[in-house]
Design an enzyme around this catalytic site. Structure first.
Site, PDB file in Angstrom:
ATOM      1  N   TRP A   1      44.726  48.964  33.683  1.00 16.85           N
ATOM      2  CA  TRP A   1      45.534  47.903  34.281  1.00 16.85           C
ATOM      3  C   TRP A   1      46.949  48.367  34.577  1.00 16.85           C
ATOM      4  O   TRP A   1      47.480  48.090  35.667  1.00 16.85           O
ATOM      5  CB  TRP A   1      45.532  46.655  33.404  1.00 16.85           C
TER       6      TRP A   1
ATOM      7  N   ASP B   1      52.686  43.024  31.289  1.00 16.41           N
ATOM      8  CA  ASP B   1      51.430  42.373  31.676  1.00 16.41           C
ATOM      9  C   ASP B   1      50.696  42.025  30.379  1.00 16.41           C
ATOM     10  O   ASP B   1      50.111  42.889  29.739  1.00 16.41           O
ATOM     11  CB  ASP B   1      50.604  43.335  32.535  1.00 16.41           C
TER      12      ASP B   1
ATOM     13  N   LYS C   1      41.788  35.024  29.895  1.00 20.44           N
ATOM     14  CA  LYS C   1      41.465  35.648  28.618  1.00 20.44           C
ATOM     15  C   LYS C   1      41.867  34.739  27.457  1.00 20.44           C
ATOM     16  O   LYS C   1      41.034  34.380  26.650  1.00 20.44           O
ATOM     17  CB  LYS C   1      42.147  37.012  28.482  1.00 20.44           C
TER      18      LYS C   1
HETATM   19  C1  LIG Z   1      42.258  40.728  33.529  1.00 17.65           C
HETATM   20  C2  LIG Z   1      43.530  41.488  33.646  1.00 17.65           C
HETATM   21  C3  LIG Z   1      44.252  41.583  34.852  1.00 17.65           C
HETATM   22  C4  LIG Z   1      43.739  41.016  36.161  1.00 17.65           C
HETATM   23  O1  LIG Z   1      43.614  39.686  36.176  1.00 17.65           O
HETATM   24  P1  LIG Z   1      43.133  38.945  37.525  1.00 17.65           P
HETATM   25  O2  LIG Z   1      43.331  37.526  37.174  1.00 17.65           O
HETATM   26  O3  LIG Z   1      41.708  39.345  37.753  1.00 17.65           O
HETATM   27  O4  LIG Z   1      44.025  39.396  38.618  1.00 17.65           O
HETATM   28  C5  LIG Z   1      45.446  42.262  34.859  1.00 17.65           C
HETATM   29  N1  LIG Z   1      45.925  42.840  33.739  1.00 17.65           N
HETATM   30  C6  LIG Z   1      45.253  42.787  32.577  1.00 17.65           C
HETATM   31  C7  LIG Z   1      45.848  43.420  31.365  1.00 17.65           C
HETATM   32  C8  LIG Z   1      44.039  42.102  32.487  1.00 17.65           C
HETATM   33  O5  LIG Z   1      43.389  42.045  31.325  1.00 17.65           O
END
Ligand SMILES: *Cc1c(COP(=O)(O)O)cnc(C)c1O
Length: 361
Positions: free
Chosen positions: A102, A173, A197
Site C-alpha cells: 500500500w 494511511d 476494515k
Molecule cells: C484497503 C487499503 C487501501 C485501499 O482502500 P480502497 O478503499 O480500496 O481504496 C489503502 N491502504 C491500505 C493500508 C488498505 O488496507
C-alpha cells in the site's frame, strides 16, 4: 448453519450487533417510514447522524480541536491522489516510507502530482521482513510531507514508531489499523482511512487533518477531493455516502460501548498473541515477518508445504473459518483480525490449525 468467522482483509466483518440494529431499523428509520438511505443528507435527521458520528470519532481518537474530521468518498486510494493535490505543488518533493504494497501504491500515485522520494524501505533482519527507521539526515525539511502506512494490510508488516520528520507533516494511511489502539493525533498532519476494515462499508473514507494544512490545494484539484471544500461544507460538498456514514456511526457507538480504543488495543493484542503463538510453536506454519514488525490486524502465514494450501482453505471453510486465502502477492494464508473479530474466532482458527497439522502435517 455453522457459525461463520470471517477473516476477510476487506471489506471485513462488522460487529453483528451493529448489523442487527441496521436490519431492525432498515425499513423504518427513526419512525420516518423510510430507510436512512432514502432521506435528504441535508435534512435535520441525517445531519444529526452525521454530527454524532463525528463527535463519537473525535471522542474515540481524542482528536484535538485544531483538526478537521472529513467523511469522504473514494476509500483509501482516493487519498493517494488527494493528499498530494492538497498538500503539495507539482514541483514539491514528498517523502515516503515503503513498508509494503500500500505504501508503494501511494508513491506511484503521488508521482503524478509531485516528486516522491523514498526515504525508508522494508528490509530483512534474521531473514524476516523488517522495517527500519529513516535517519534524520534523509528528511529534507523542504519536503511537502512524509507519507507512511503504519499497518500494511497485504504484507502484515506494522510498526508503532513515528518517523522523526521535524517540521515536515506526517501523513499516515491508517486504513487497516485506525481505531485498533490509542494514538496521539497531534503528532500527525493527516490521517486517512478507507472504511471497510475497521469502520464500516467500503466507499467511505475518513480524513483527520490539521487545520493549517487545509486550503492549500493545487488549483486543478477536483472540488470533491479538495479538503478545504469538504471542511467548509461539513463533508457535504456533494451527496456523501449516507448509508456508510450512518453505519460508521453505529460502529463508533459500539466501540464506545466496548470501552473505546484502549479496550480494543487489549482485545487485539490478546487475539494476535494467540495466533502468533500458534504459528511460532509449530514448524508446520511460518510467519515471514520479524516479531518486532508484526501486524496485530493482518496475520499472513505460510504452510511449510504450499501444496496443502487448497486443502487447508477448503477444510477451514467447511469449519466456518472463511476468507483465509493470502493476498495474491504473498500467497499462503492471511487472517485479518480487526476490531470486530472476537477472540473466540481466533481461538477457533488456532484449534483448526492444530488439528489440521495433526491430521495432515
Ligand atoms: C484497503 C487499503 C487501501 C485501499 O482502500 P480502497 O478503499 O480500496 O481504496 C489503502 N491502504 C491500505 C493500508 C488498505 O488496507
Amino acid at each position: 448453519m455453522t457459525q461463520v468467522f470471517n477473516f476477510s482483509a476487506g471489506p471485513a466483518m462488522l460487529p453483528p450487533s451493529v448489523l442487527r440494529q441496521a436490519r431492525e431499523e432498515l425499513l423504518n428509520w427513526q419512525e420516518s417510514g423510510s430507510s436512512v438511505m432514502e432521506v435528504s443528507h441535508r435534512g435535520d435527521a441525517f445531519r444529526a447522524v452525521a454530527t454524532q458520528a463525528e463527535t463519537d470519532l473525535r471522542k474515540l481518537m481524542q482528536v484535538p480541536e485544531n483538526y478537521h474530521v472529513l467523511f469522504t468518498h473514494g476509500g483509501g486510494r482516493a487519498h493517494f491522489a488527494a493528499v498530494p493535490l492538497n498538500l503539495s505543488n507539482p514541483t514539491d518533493t514528498s517523502l515516503h516510507l515503503v513498508s509494503g504494497s500500500w505504501s508503494k501504491g501511494a508513491v506511484a500515485e503521488a508521482s503524478k502530482f509531485n516528486h516522491p522520494k523514498v526515504v525508508g524501505e522494508l528490509t530483512q533482519k534474521d531473514g524476516l521482513d523488517f522495517m527500519v527507521k529513516p535517519v534524520e539526515e534523509q528528511i529534507d525539511q523542504r519536503a511537502a510531507y512524509l507519507h507512511f502506512c503504519p499497518n500494511e494490510t497485504v504484507d502484515g508488516v506494522a510498526y508503532d514508531w513515528l518517523p522523526e520528520s521535524g517540521k515536515v507533516p506526517l501523513v499516515a494511511d491508517m486504513s487497516s489499523c485506525i481505531l485498533s489502539k490509542p494514538i496521539d493525533v497531534s503528532k500527525y498532519g493527516v490521517i486517512y482511512a478507507g472504511a471497510q476494515k475497521n469502520i464500516g462499508p467500503s466507499g467511505l473514507s475518513v480524513v483527520i487533518i490539521r487545520d493549517d494544512l487545509v486550503g492549500r490545494a493545487q488549483r486543478n484539484t477536483p472540488s470533491i477531493f479538495d479538503y478545504n471544500e469538504l471542511a467548509t461544507t461539513g463533508s457535504m460538498y456533494n451527496t456523501p455516502p449516507t448509508f456508510s456514514w450512518y453505519l460508521a456511526g453505529l460502529v463508533f457507538k459500539w466501540l464506545l460501548k466496548q470501552g473505546g480504543v484502549d479496550a480494543m488495543a487489549e482485545h487485539n493484542q490478546a487475539k494476535a498473541k494467540c495466533l502468533y503463538d500458534a504459528i511460532d510453536n509449530s514448524s508446520f506454519y511460518q510467519s515471514r515477518v520479524h516479531p518486532a514488525c508484526r501486524s496485530i490486524m493482518n496475520v499472513p502465514f505460510q504452510l511449510a508445504d504450499p501444496s496443502l494450501d487448497d486443502l487447508f482453505l477448503t477444510q477451514a471453510a467447511a469449519d466456518g473459518l472463511v476468507a483465509l486465502k493470502g493476498h495474491r502477492f504473498v500467497g499462503g494464508m492471511r487472517a485479518s483480525i480487526y476490531n470486530a473479530m472476537p477472540l473466540e474466532g481466533v481461538q477457533r482458527l488456532v484449534e483448526f490449525m492444530q488439528d489440521f497439522e495433526r491430521r495432515v502435517g
